[in-house]
Motif scaffolding. Structure first.
Motif, mmCIF file in Angstrom:
data_model
loop_
_atom_site.group_PDB
_atom_site.id
_atom_site.type_symbol
_atom_site.label_atom_id
_atom_site.label_comp_id
_atom_site.label_asym_id
_atom_site.label_seq_id
_atom_site.Cartn_x
_atom_site.Cartn_y
_atom_site.Cartn_z
ATOM 1 N N ALA A 413 0.836 -1.211 0.000
ATOM 2 C CA ALA A 413 0.000 0.000 0.000
ATOM 3 C C ALA A 413 0.866 1.254 0.000
ATOM 4 N N ALA A 414 1.967 1.219 0.725
ATOM 5 C CA ALA A 414 2.852 2.388 0.779
ATOM 6 C C ALA A 414 3.454 2.685 -0.586
ATOM 7 N N LEU A 415 3.816 1.647 -1.330
ATOM 8 C CA LEU A 415 4.445 1.841 -2.630
ATOM 9 C C LEU A 415 3.482 2.401 -3.665
ATOM 10 N N GLU A 416 2.180 2.295 -3.415
ATOM 11 C CA GLU A 416 1.200 2.860 -4.341
ATOM 12 C C GLU A 416 1.071 4.367 -4.192
ATOM 13 N N GLN A 417 1.625 4.910 -3.120
ATOM 14 C CA GLN A 417 1.581 6.347 -2.878
ATOM 15 C C GLN A 417 2.729 7.037 -3.605
ATOM 16 N N ASP A 418 2.570 8.342 -3.828
ATOM 17 C CA ASP A 418 3.655 9.126 -4.403
ATOM 18 C C ASP A 418 4.710 9.384 -3.334
ATOM 19 N N ALA A 419 5.948 9.107 -3.679
ATOM 20 C CA ALA A 419 7.091 9.363 -2.792
ATOM 21 C C ALA A 419 6.836 8.855 -1.382
ATOM 22 N N PRO A 420 6.612 7.547 -1.199
ATOM 23 C CA PRO A 420 6.308 7.018 0.143
ATOM 24 C C PRO A 420 7.463 7.181 1.132
ATOM 25 N N PHE A 421 8.666 7.307 0.612
ATOM 26 C CA PHE A 421 9.822 7.456 1.489
ATOM 27 C C PHE A 421 10.470 8.832 1.336
#
Length: 589
Positions: A413-421
């Protein structure tokens, strides 16, 4: 091949498990004296022998402090511990403090007086380690520098065996004068009833180096026939052999006798003040000399520490590894040899160039140190993604991260967001099970999935028809031999079946069939305190896992000898050196 060379658990069975349990036991070594009634030519710290007895209050506090911090075994040593006038009182104190086991390391001469032995055992002495270095008075007395010592010691040994209430074993310092007598000694003393022997390789400290360097040190290859004959005693079901400070490569065929790497902590503890001066003040160890170091069991530990210190000072690292769980794993430090403090005091203190005006070492908080290193990547070891993200927030400016999580829930789910890190790009993740590997490889992205090669992942890897271009393998290391024995795959067998050219880390070229991926330069912050200082016990723990590798004597013939580290010491202890087969220029293609 592993079955033929499994010199660990399959050969020694319960002995290996018993030795491992004993090696990891929490021990409190307490020195009682700076004096001795012998004058051994190989004495490690003869230059600290001033004729003094340690103050009663100092000894009492060290005994109680170790017990408060969880030590289970109390070891009374010297100098010669039995000559302290309060020796019996210290045994009684150890028993009252709650130690489960009280041991003494002694030349045993005072135990020739049966009433003294009886008083000690009555007060709670559990084990006596006699230091006997020859099969007769001629050899032994010459080595200990005291005429008549052998006769007294043998009488003490006989008294202890006759008492029957105390465990009896023998220390033998192996050197040029007695190595040819070693089989005879083991035969003689085992016939007397001794079933446990600690064989200690002579090391270049104290009088051994200043007075005995030309007479004590010997060629291990030349002495190999005598050593092998002696080591055969370890195959007897009722005899226990311990090898101490002995080069692992000279124990091929008896790999289960290689000293537990955990024991390096004892070696470090005995010189902790000197290591502290080195790391905090830059005061070099006075023993560092190539002609001396080549005889020392700690050479590789010190060589690696030198490299780590240099890189730490220059902040020159590709990757910084941060284990958020490491602090919880740290065991309390207790004990230490006051002789080390004396040596440190005599050396004085030289300030580091970066010392502050008040004379204290200049240090910075760990995040500042990491930022100054400007690493290519931050390697985060954490229980879950939330904890990793929290840690990442302490290090602004990082552009690349690697994740090694116990639980990867939420990563997709985090990787589907823009710039998760934030500004950082996910570069690698580590998988320890087939389920984790399958999940991580299915996620969209370019990050590499490093699968830990173990029995848990072996069959899954062998069943993958077309490995993902994002797949890589890493050979793990283990703190304990038992874990290596139960978790490691048969490397030679595995790589005859797994032929896909994926990147592999930690496997020798002779096993892999091609060079492995080069080792990266990693700053492991587990070696450091939160204020950014290297600390010797933290360093030693990581050294054992990350740097303690060993090769067969045969490997000197290999074309990869200069660049190959070999196998981790616990892999070798559990499975033997047999997997290492040198690649030579005249080897068939």
């Amino acid at each position: 091949m592993m079955d033929e060379n499994r010199a660990g658990i399959a050969v020694a069975g319960h002995k290996v498990r018993d030795h491992e349990q004993a090696a990891h036991e929490k021990r409190n070594w307490v020195r009682l004296t700076f004096d001795c009634n012998d004058r051994c030519i190989f004495c490690l710290d003869a230059h600290t022998h001033t004729g003094e007895m340690r103050a009663i209050d100092d000894v009492r506090e060290q005994i109680l402090d170790g017990r408060r911090k969880g030590a289970e075994r109390l070891i009374l040593s010297g100098g010669e511990p039995t000559i302290h006038p309060n020796y019996v009182d210290f045994i009684r104190l150890g028993r009252m403090a709650g130690y489960a086991w009280i041991q003494t390391v002694t030349n045993g001469r005072l135990f020739s007086y049966a009433d003294f032995l009886t008083r000690c055992v009555d007060q709670g002495l559990s084990e006596i380690t006699f230091s006997i270095h020859g099969p007769n008075a001629k050899v032994h007395d010459a080595l200990v520098g005291t005429k008549g010592a052998y006769e007294q010691e043998i009488r003490g040994l006989e008294n202890a065996l006759a008492d029957g209430r105390v465990v009896v074993n023998i220390d033998i310092v192996i050197n040029r004068a007695n190595v040819k007598h070693l089989p005879e000694m083991l035969q003689k003393y085992s016939a007397m009833g001794v079933k446990e022997f600690d064989l200690l390789q002579v090391v270049p400290f104290g009088r051994a180096f200043t007075e005995g360097r030309d007479t004590l040190f010997y060629d291990l290859r030349e002495a190999r026939p005598y050593l092998l004959e002696a080591l055969e005693f370890s195959r007897r079901p009722d005899v226990h052999i311990w090898m101490n400070r002995f080069p692992p490569e000279h124990l091929e065929g008896f790999e289960h006798l290689i000293q537990d790497p955990y024991k390096l902590n004892d070696e470090v503890r005995g010189r902790k003040e000197e290591f502290a001066l080195l790391l905090d003040w830059g005061t070099e160890l006075d023993c560092r000399d190539p002609n001396r170091c080549r005889y020392c069991y700690l050479q590789r530990l010190c060589d690696t520490l030198e490299n780590v210190r240099d890189r730490h000072a220059k902040r020159s690292f590709e990757v910084v590894r941060i284990d958020t769980k490491w602090e919880a794993k740290q065991a309390p430090v207790f004990g230490g040899d006051p002789a080390s403090a004396r040596r440190a005091e005599s050396d004085g203190r030289r300030r580091l160039p970066l010392a502050t005006p008040d004379g204290k070492p200049q240090v910075a908080a760990l995040p500042v140190v990491v930022a100054a290193a400007k690493p290519r990547a931050l390697w985060l070891v954490a229980p879950d993604l939330e904890r990793a993200m929290s840690e990442l927030g302490r290090y602004p400016g990082v552009t690349s991260i690697e994740l090694e999580l116990s639980d990867y829930t939420g990563l997709g789910a985090a990787l589907e967001q823009d710039a998760p890190f934030g500004d950082a790009r996910l570069e690698r993740v580590v998988a320890r099970t087939p389920e984790e590997a399958t999940y991580l490889l299915a996620l969209a992205g370019t990050f590499e999935v490093v699968v830990i090669l173990s029995k848990a992942t072996e069959q899954w890897l062998l069943g993958v028809e077309r490995p993902s271009p994002r797949l890589a393998l890493r050979m793990p290391t283990w703190e304990r031999l038992s874990d290596s024995g139960s978790q490691d795959v048969d490397l030679a067998d595995f790589f005859t079946r797994f032929r896909d050219p994926v990147p592999v880390e930690g496997v020798p070229p002779c096993v892999l069939g091609r060079p492995a991926r080069p080792e990266r330069v990693v700053l492991d912050t587990a070696m450091m305190t939160p204020d950014g200082r290297l600390e010797i016990f933290r360093y030693a723990s990581r050294y054992i896992l990350d740097h303690y590798f060993t090769k067969s004597l045969r490997c000197t013939q290999c074309i990869h000898d200069a660049t190959c580290r070999g196998l981790h010491v616990n892999y070798v202890r559990a499975h033997g050196y047999g997997a290492l087969q040198p690649i030579t220029l005249d080897a068939p293609n």
